[in-house]
Design an enzyme around this catalytic site. Structure first.
Site, short mmCIF file in Angstrom:
data_model
loop_
_atom_site.label_atom_id
_atom_site.label_comp_id
_atom_site.label_asym_id
_atom_site.label_seq_id
_atom_site.Cartn_x
_atom_site.Cartn_y
_atom_site.Cartn_z
N TRP A 159 0.84 -1.20 0.00
CA TRP A 159 0.00 0.00 0.00
C TRP A 159 0.87 1.24 0.00
O TRP A 159 1.78 1.38 0.82
CB TRP A 159 -0.93 0.04 1.22
N GLU A 200 -3.22 -2.91 -2.39
CA GLU A 200 -4.31 -2.23 -1.67
C GLU A 200 -4.61 -0.87 -2.27
O GLU A 200 -3.73 -0.03 -2.43
CB GLU A 200 -3.92 -2.07 -0.19
N HIS A 239 -11.75 1.81 2.75
CA HIS A 239 -11.11 2.48 1.62
C HIS A 239 -12.00 2.81 0.44
O HIS A 239 -11.53 2.99 -0.67
CB HIS A 239 -9.91 1.65 1.15
N HIS A 263 -8.61 -6.43 4.45
CA HIS A 263 -8.23 -5.65 5.62
C HIS A 263 -9.50 -5.32 6.37
O HIS A 263 -10.31 -4.51 5.91
CB HIS A 263 -7.50 -4.36 5.22
N ASP A 271 -12.17 6.79 6.65
CA ASP A 271 -11.25 5.68 6.93
C ASP A 271 -10.58 5.89 8.29
O ASP A 271 -9.40 6.17 8.38
CB ASP A 271 -10.19 5.63 5.81
N ASP A 303 -6.84 -4.46 10.44
CA ASP A 303 -6.11 -3.21 10.21
C ASP A 303 -6.86 -2.07 10.89
O ASP A 303 -7.79 -1.51 10.31
CB ASP A 303 -5.96 -2.96 8.70
C1 RNT Z 1 -3.90 2.70 5.09
C2 RNT Z 1 -3.98 1.24 4.76
C3 RNT Z 1 -2.81 0.42 5.22
C4 RNT Z 1 -2.34 0.80 6.61
C5 RNT Z 1 -1.32 -0.13 7.19
C6 RNT Z 1 -0.63 0.47 8.37
O1 RNT Z 1 -5.06 3.35 4.86
O2 RNT Z 1 -5.15 0.70 5.21
O3 RNT Z 1 -3.13 -0.91 5.12
O4 RNT Z 1 -3.39 0.93 7.50
O5 RNT Z 1 -0.46 -0.56 6.23
ZN ZN Z 2 -5.43 -1.39 5.10
#
Ligand code: RNT
Ligand code: ZN
Length: 395
Positions: A159, A200, A239, A263, A271, A303
């Site tokens: 990500w 992601e 997201h 996640h 978010d 997450d």
């Molecule tokens: C951020 C993403 C990501 C992080 C982690 C810490 O919006 O969701 O996955 O939360 O990698």
């Molecule tokens: Zn995430």
């Protein structure tokens, strides 16, 4: 059903324990458009404390567990930059994971770094872009090291927060750079085995409200075009636009993919990464995975990061809720509902699905927790309070 629930791994994110701070020997706070709010006492300050806190949480979390690390949780005597990370920096984690019998997952850290201020993998500055490509390459090698030393497939989540506060005029060049960077990471590490790679997407981040390079369409496009057995979509429940839900996406994604990385988080208006609740959407996701017959093909990872409550409690609550939703989903009368639907009995379908919602699920959940010796009901809460008094408040 209890056995299926119990053997379905959930990957617990390490970053709830220290507000996504990590252990790099450098200054600077959390960046990348994500934020922890709150200053509840007792955050872990070093790897030993973090592992102790995870162990405490594990006492109350039933079922197969993995622990999910970010690159920033490396251990070294001196500062090691992101383009220099190596398996040896994670040796203590591997030793610990093997002692505890848990698998390890991994994340390159494309944020909280001076070179991530403007952009990382999508940067038009070739030095910066190459720096982060090297980080991605090294992350995949660490993933392979986890696989080889734990015997369990390592799921890596890629990500990057790259985006813009305002609408850029050129919205394709950063995407082409990001595409090129992912291509380079995968090309340079094509010998790597035992690793799955989630890509992601995100709709926006704080300070990047108008544009994200790794948008949903970009990431879905990348994964589908890659047509690879290890490059998959990561769907984070926080997201998407607020009226979109991940539960409604899974059936479509699985029409084209063999695996998905989830996640599990809880967006509240945005978010916000609240602790996972036993709420309608978490249940709907697990219901859908069971109905699709895809529970086993889905890599489930939590997450969230809440600094306003006891962090061990946050893990226990969020992980137990995720597990609860899995167990509840497995108990659905799926065959019966599918038959009614196939027969065109839409009234029966609605009646059965609604009746099921009021079934005495908590009895099964209590039985499962008792059987696994993980504490029935709120038994865990007093123990976590004791740990707070004896350990966390002394930090
Ligand atoms: C951020 C993403 C990501 C992080 C982690 C810490 O919006 O969701 O996955 O939360 O990698
Ligand atoms: Zn995430």
């Amino acid at each position: 059903m209890i056995e299926i629930c119990d053997s379905t791994p959930i990957s617990m994110h390490c970053w709830q324990g220290d507000d996504v701070a990590g252990f790099e020997k450098k200054e600077g706070g959390l960046t990348g458009g994500i934020q922890t709010t709150g200053n509840y006492p007792g955050a872990a300050r070093n790897p030993e404390e973090l592992r102790a806190d995870i162990e405490k949480a594990m006492e109350f979390i039933p079922g197969e567990l993995k622990v999910n690390l970010h690159a920033s949780y490396l251990e070294a005597d001196t500062f090691v930059d992101r383009n220099e990370i190596e398996p040896k920096h994670f040796e203590n984690w591997v030793k610990w994971a093997n002692e505890k019998g848990v698998g390890l997952d991994f994340n390159p850290t494309y944020f909280s770094h001076p070179k991530s201020e403007k952009a990382t993998l999508s940067s038009s500055d070739e030095n910066i872009r190459k720096f982060w490509v090297e980080h991605g390459i090294r992350s995949r090698r660490i993933g392979e090291y986890f696989y080889k030393s734990t015997g369990k497939v390592c799921v890596i989540n890629h990500w990057t927060p790259d985006g813009d506060k305002e609408f850029p005029i050129d919205t394709i060049t950063p995407r082409l750079q990001l595409k090129k960077s992912y291509d380079e990471v995968f090309e340079a590490t094509k010998d790597v085995v035992g690793v799955m790679d989630g890509i992601e997407s995100k709709v926006f981040g704080i300070g990047a409200e108008s544009f994200t390079a790794g948008s949903h369409e970009f990431c879905m496009g990348y994964v589908m075009k890659a047509n690879s057995d290890h490059i998959i979509m990561t769907l984070d429940t926080g997201h998407y636009h607020p009226t979109e839900v991940v539960s409604a996406k899974l059936g479509a994604v699985y029409a084209f993919s063999d695996h998905v990385l989830l996640h599990v988080s809880r967006p509240v208006r945005w978010d916000s990464d609240h602790v996972v609740a036993y709420d309608d959407e978490t249940k709907a996701i697990m219901d859908e995975l069971v109905r699709l017959g895809k529970l086993q093909d889905t890599y489930i990872a939590t997450d969230f990061f809440d600094a306003s409550i006891n962090r061990v409690a946050a893990w226990v609550i969020g992980m137990r809720n995720t597990r609860k939703a899995i167990l509840n989903a497995l108990l659905q009368p799926v065959d019966m509902m599918k038959k009614l639907e196939a027969d065109g009995d839409v009234s029966g379908r609605l009646a059965v699905s609604q009746e099921f919602k009021a079934s005495p699920f908590s009895l099964v959940w209590d039985y499962y927790c008792a059987k696994n010796n993980k504490g029935v009901g709120l038994e865990w809460l007093d123990k976590v309070r004791e740990y707070e008094k004896d350990v966390l408040l002394k930090r």
